[in-house]
Design a protein around this motif. Structure first.
Motif, PDB file in Angstrom:
ATOM      1  N   ASN A 115       0.801  -1.221   0.000  1.00 13.23           N
ATOM      2  CA  ASN A 115       0.000   0.000   0.000  1.00 13.23           C
ATOM      3  C   ASN A 115       0.834   1.271   0.000  1.00 13.23           C
ATOM      4  O   ASN A 115       0.345   2.332  -0.397  1.00 13.23           O
ATOM      5  N   ASP A 116       2.086   1.189   0.453  1.00 18.92           N
ATOM      6  CA  ASP A 116       2.988   2.333   0.323  1.00 18.92           C
ATOM      7  C   ASP A 116       3.275   2.587  -1.148  1.00 18.92           C
ATOM      8  O   ASP A 116       3.278   3.734  -1.612  1.00 18.92           O
ATOM      9  N   ILE A 117       3.531   1.510  -1.894  1.00 19.97           N
ATOM     10  CA  ILE A 117       3.782   1.637  -3.327  1.00 19.97           C
ATOM     11  C   ILE A 117       2.536   2.171  -4.029  1.00 19.97           C
ATOM     12  O   ILE A 117       2.626   3.016  -4.930  1.00 19.97           O
ATOM     13  N   ALA A 118       1.363   1.723  -3.579  1.00 17.26           N
ATOM     14  CA  ALA A 118       0.106   2.174  -4.184  1.00 17.26           C
ATOM     15  C   ALA A 118      -0.275   3.589  -3.771  1.00 17.26           C
ATOM     16  O   ALA A 118      -1.135   4.208  -4.401  1.00 17.26           O
ATOM     17  N   GLY A 119       0.345   4.121  -2.717  1.00 17.89           N
ATOM     18  CA  GLY A 119       0.069   5.493  -2.290  1.00 17.89           C
ATOM     19  C   GLY A 119      -1.189   5.661  -1.479  1.00 17.89           C
ATOM     20  O   GLY A 119      -1.820   6.720  -1.516  1.00 17.89           O
ATOM     21  N   ASN A 120      -1.546   4.657  -0.680  1.00 16.82           N
ATOM     22  CA  ASN A 120      -2.812   4.725   0.052  1.00 16.82           C
ATOM     23  C   ASN A 120      -2.917   5.887   1.031  1.00 16.82           C
ATOM     24  O   ASN A 120      -4.011   6.396   1.280  1.00 16.82           O
ATOM     25  N   THR A 121      -1.802   6.291   1.621  1.00 17.24           N
ATOM     26  CA  THR A 121      -1.846   7.448   2.526  1.00 17.24           C
ATOM     27  C   THR A 121      -0.977   8.590   2.003  1.00 17.24           C
ATOM     28  O   THR A 121      -0.479   9.408   2.781  1.00 17.24           O
ATOM     29  N   GLY A 122      -0.824   8.642   0.691  1.00 19.79           N
ATOM     30  CA  GLY A 122      -0.084   9.739   0.086  1.00 19.79           C
ATOM     31  C   GLY A 122       1.291   9.322  -0.386  1.00 19.79           C
ATOM     32  O   GLY A 122       1.566   8.143  -0.604  1.00 19.79           O
ATOM     33  N   ALA A 123       2.167  10.301  -0.548  1.00 18.71           N
ATOM     34  CA  ALA A 123       3.510  10.060  -1.080  1.00 18.71           C
ATOM     35  C   ALA A 123       4.524   9.901   0.042  1.00 18.71           C
ATOM     36  O   ALA A 123       4.366  10.461   1.128  1.00 18.71           O
ATOM     37  N   ALA A 124       5.568   9.130  -0.225  1.00 17.42           N
ATOM     38  CA  ALA A 124       6.667   8.955   0.725  1.00 17.42           C
ATOM     39  C   ALA A 124       7.909   8.560  -0.055  1.00 17.42           C
ATOM     40  O   ALA A 124       7.814   7.991  -1.142  1.00 17.42           O
ATOM     41  N   THR A 125       9.065   8.861   0.469  1.00 15.90           N
ATOM     42  CA  THR A 125      10.295   8.425  -0.170  1.00 15.90           C
ATOM     43  C   THR A 125      10.543   6.953   0.149  1.00 15.90           C
ATOM     44  O   THR A 125      10.006   6.407   1.127  1.00 15.90           O
ATOM     45  N   MET A 126      11.381   6.324  -0.657  1.00 16.35           N
ATOM     46  CA  MET A 126      11.742   4.942  -0.397  1.00 16.35           C
ATOM     47  C   MET A 126      12.446   4.830   0.952  1.00 16.35           C
ATOM     48  O   MET A 126      12.213   3.883   1.712  1.00 16.35           O
ATOM     49  N   ASP A 127      13.297   5.807   1.282  1.00 13.90           N
ATOM     50  CA  ASP A 127      13.991   5.779   2.572  1.00 13.90           C
ATOM     51  C   ASP A 127      13.014   5.801   3.738  1.00 13.90           C
ATOM     52  O   ASP A 127      13.209   5.120   4.755  1.00 13.90           O
ATOM     53  N   THR A 128      11.934   6.589   3.607  1.00 16.74           N
ATOM     54  CA  THR A 128      10.939   6.670   4.676  1.00 16.74           C
ATOM     55  C   THR A 128      10.236   5.334   4.859  1.00 16.74           C
ATOM     56  O   THR A 128      10.070   4.843   5.989  1.00 16.74           O
ATOM     57  N   VAL A 129       9.826   4.740   3.764  1.00 17.56           N
ATOM     58  CA  VAL A 129       9.088   3.475   3.830  1.00 17.56           C
ATOM     59  C   VAL A 129       9.973   2.362   4.389  1.00 17.56           C
ATOM     60  O   VAL A 129       9.566   1.613   5.291  1.00 17.56           O
ATOM     61  N   LEU A 130      11.178   2.246   3.875  1.00 14.41           N
ATOM     62  CA  LEU A 130      12.093   1.226   4.381  1.00 14.41           C
ATOM     63  C   LEU A 130      12.476   1.515   5.828  1.00 14.41           C
ATOM     64  O   LEU A 130      12.686   0.596   6.625  1.00 14.41           O
ATOM     65  N   GLY A 131      12.550   2.806   6.174  1.00 11.66           N
ATOM     66  CA  GLY A 131      12.825   3.184   7.555  1.00 11.66           C
ATOM     67  C   GLY A 131      11.733   2.718   8.504  1.00 11.66           C
ATOM     68  O   GLY A 131      12.016   2.340   9.651  1.00 11.66           O
ATOM     69  N   ASN A 132      10.482   2.742   8.044  1.00  9.91           N
ATOM     70  CA  ASN A 132       9.387   2.238   8.875  1.00  9.91           C
ATOM     71  C   ASN A 132       9.560   0.741   9.154  1.00  9.91           C
ATOM     72  O   ASN A 132       9.291   0.266  10.271  1.00  9.91           O
ATOM     73  N   ILE A 133       9.994   0.007   8.147  1.00 11.01           N
ATOM     74  CA  ILE A 133      10.261  -1.419   8.334  1.00 11.01           C
ATOM     75  C   ILE A 133      11.401  -1.612   9.330  1.00 11.01           C
ATOM     76  O   ILE A 133      11.324  -2.438  10.248  1.00 11.01           O
ATOM     77  N   GLN A 134      12.465  -0.837   9.160  1.00 11.71           N
ATOM     78  CA  GLN A 134      13.596  -0.931  10.082  1.00 11.71           C
ATOM     79  C   GLN A 134      13.173  -0.626  11.519  1.00 11.71           C
ATOM     80  O   GLN A 134      13.591  -1.315  12.456  1.00 11.71           O
ATOM     81  N   THR A 135      12.356   0.394  11.688  1.00 18.31           N
ATOM     82  CA  THR A 135      11.922   0.767  13.037  1.00 18.31           C
ATOM     83  C   THR A 135      11.104  -0.343  13.678  1.00 18.31           C
ATOM     84  O   THR A 135      11.307  -0.673  14.856  1.00 18.31           O
ATOM     85  N   MET A 136      10.189  -0.941  12.928  1.00 16.88           N
ATOM     86  CA  MET A 136       9.408  -2.050  13.479  1.00 16.88           C
ATOM     87  C   MET A 136      10.312  -3.214  13.852  1.00 16.88           C
ATOM     88  O   MET A 136      10.176  -3.812  14.932  1.00 16.88           O
ATOM     89  N   ALA A 137      11.247  -3.544  12.971  1.00 20.67           N
ATOM     90  CA  ALA A 137      12.151  -4.656  13.245  1.00 20.67           C
ATOM     91  C   ALA A 137      13.029  -4.368  14.457  1.00 20.67           C
ATOM     92  O   ALA A 137      13.249  -5.245  15.315  1.00 20.67           O
ATOM     93  N   GLU A 138      13.523  -3.137  14.556  1.00 14.40           N
ATOM     94  CA  GLU A 138      14.386  -2.770  15.684  1.00 14.40           C
ATOM     95  C   GLU A 138      13.610  -2.747  17.004  1.00 14.40           C
ATOM     96  O   GLU A 138      14.139  -3.131  18.054  1.00 14.40           O
ATOM     97  N   LEU A 139      12.372  -2.291  16.966  1.00 13.69           N
ATOM     98  CA  LEU A 139      11.531  -2.328  18.166  1.00 13.69           C
ATOM     99  C   LEU A 139      11.309  -3.769  18.624  1.00 13.69           C
ATOM    100  O   LEU A 139      11.383  -4.075  19.817  1.00 13.69           O
ATOM    101  N   ALA A 140      11.029  -4.650  17.673  1.00 15.38           N
ATOM    102  CA  ALA A 140      10.831  -6.053  18.014  1.00 15.38           C
ATOM    103  C   ALA A 140      12.100  -6.622  18.648  1.00 15.38           C
ATOM    104  O   ALA A 140      12.053  -7.265  19.703  1.00 15.38           O
ATOM    105  N   GLU A 141      13.222  -6.376  18.005  1.00 13.46           N
ATOM    106  CA  GLU A 141      14.494  -6.897  18.495  1.00 13.46           C
ATOM    107  C   GLU A 141      14.789  -6.379  19.906  1.00 13.46           C
ATOM    108  O   GLU A 141      15.265  -7.118  20.777  1.00 13.46           O
ATOM    109  N   ALA A 142      14.492  -5.102  20.135  1.00 12.17           N
ATOM    110  CA  ALA A 142      14.741  -4.507  21.456  1.00 12.17           C
ATOM    111  C   ALA A 142      13.899  -5.161  22.543  1.00 12.17           C
ATOM    112  O   ALA A 142      14.273  -5.128  23.724  1.00 12.17           O
TER     113      ALA A 142
END
Length: 269
Positions: free
Chosen positions: A147-174
């Protein structure tokens, strides 16, 4: 995954910048404008399911302004799991949301579905604490970004989207939760965002996910390779619309998911 159209997003943004009288939380014509605002003990209210397109659109605007992460969706279900052992939580969008309906027996023995249709990674990040961390699972399976690629909540950079994945993964790991990162499933087009050709971005994201998982010691599960044609579209018969899996599609995904979850669980022992 449809429903959040560009006009709706533009309207929501305009309301965000409106006068203090509207303050972000009020949408003209919203039948549920009387719902609680601010910090309250119980922000969740039950509303009738929309019955037509206009009601769906208004419901989406209400959600964007009142419950962006849709924390209320699983609030009662999460409470019911208190004190119970959760082996793995599946965090995702409609592909995860629909999975439990197509294959209910998949989500037994401590496997929990926490998908919400239409969500982007920004919305998943908002609810990650309540829908994942608070459940104290051993493993989290994260499948997102369609849905990020589809633009469901607007525009975002690739760094922002991948950063969201990193943040979720890092929170889980923590929090001592093992991480399974899933590939973005194949799609040659999005019915709700015509004109986009997502296959190249999906391929690039999946390469990044595999590399990131390897670099951090996470488990990567590759649904894309098992379900994609050479052009990056979903193989015939595996989806209802080129994006959302059929029962046959989920039958391919199930053993791959189980193997990934089992691998992550073995690393705990």
């Amino acid at each position: 995954m449809p429903r959040l159209t560009a006009p709706l997003i533009a309207t929501a943004c305009a309301l965000t910048l409106a006068t203090p009288a509207f303050a972000v939380t009020k949408v003209p014509g919203d039948p549920h404008v009387g719902d609680p605002v601010g910090i309250v003990a119980d922000p969740c209210r039950t509303h009738p399911k929309p019955s037509n397109e206009a009601e769906w659109q208004m419901g989406n605007l209400h959600m964007l302004n009142r419950d962006f992460g849709q924390l209320c969706r699983y609030a009662a279900d999460n409470k019911a799991l208190e004190g119970k052992k959760v082996r793995a939580v599946f965090m995702g969008d409609s592909i995860t949301d629909n999975w439990i309906n197509a294959d209910p027996s998949m989500f037994t023995d401590g496997l929990v579905d926490r998908g919400i249709s239409g969500q982007t990674t920004a919305q998943m990040l908002v609810r990650f604490r309540s829908d994942v961390i608070a459940l104290k699972p051993q493993v989290v399976h994260i499948m997102a970004m369609t849905n990020d690629i589809a633009g469901n909540t607007g525009a975002a950079t690739m760094d922002t989207v991948l950063g969201n994945i990193q943040t979720m993964a890092e929170l889980a790991e923590a929090h001592g939760i093992k991480v399974v990162l899933a590939s973005v499933p194949p799609a040659g087009a999005f019915p709700w965002s015509p004109g986009l050709r997502p296959a190249p971005q999906i391929a690039a994201i999946n390469r990044w996910l595999a590399d990131y998982a390897r670099s951090r010691g996470f488990t990567y599960v590759d649904y894309h390779s098992a379900m994609a044609q050479a052009d990056g579209a979903m193989k015939p018969g595996l989806s209802t619309d080129g994006v959302h899996p059929t029962a046959e599609g989920y039958a391919i995904m199930r053993p791959l998911a189980r193997q990934a979850i089992d691998k992550a669980l073995r690393e705990i022992q």
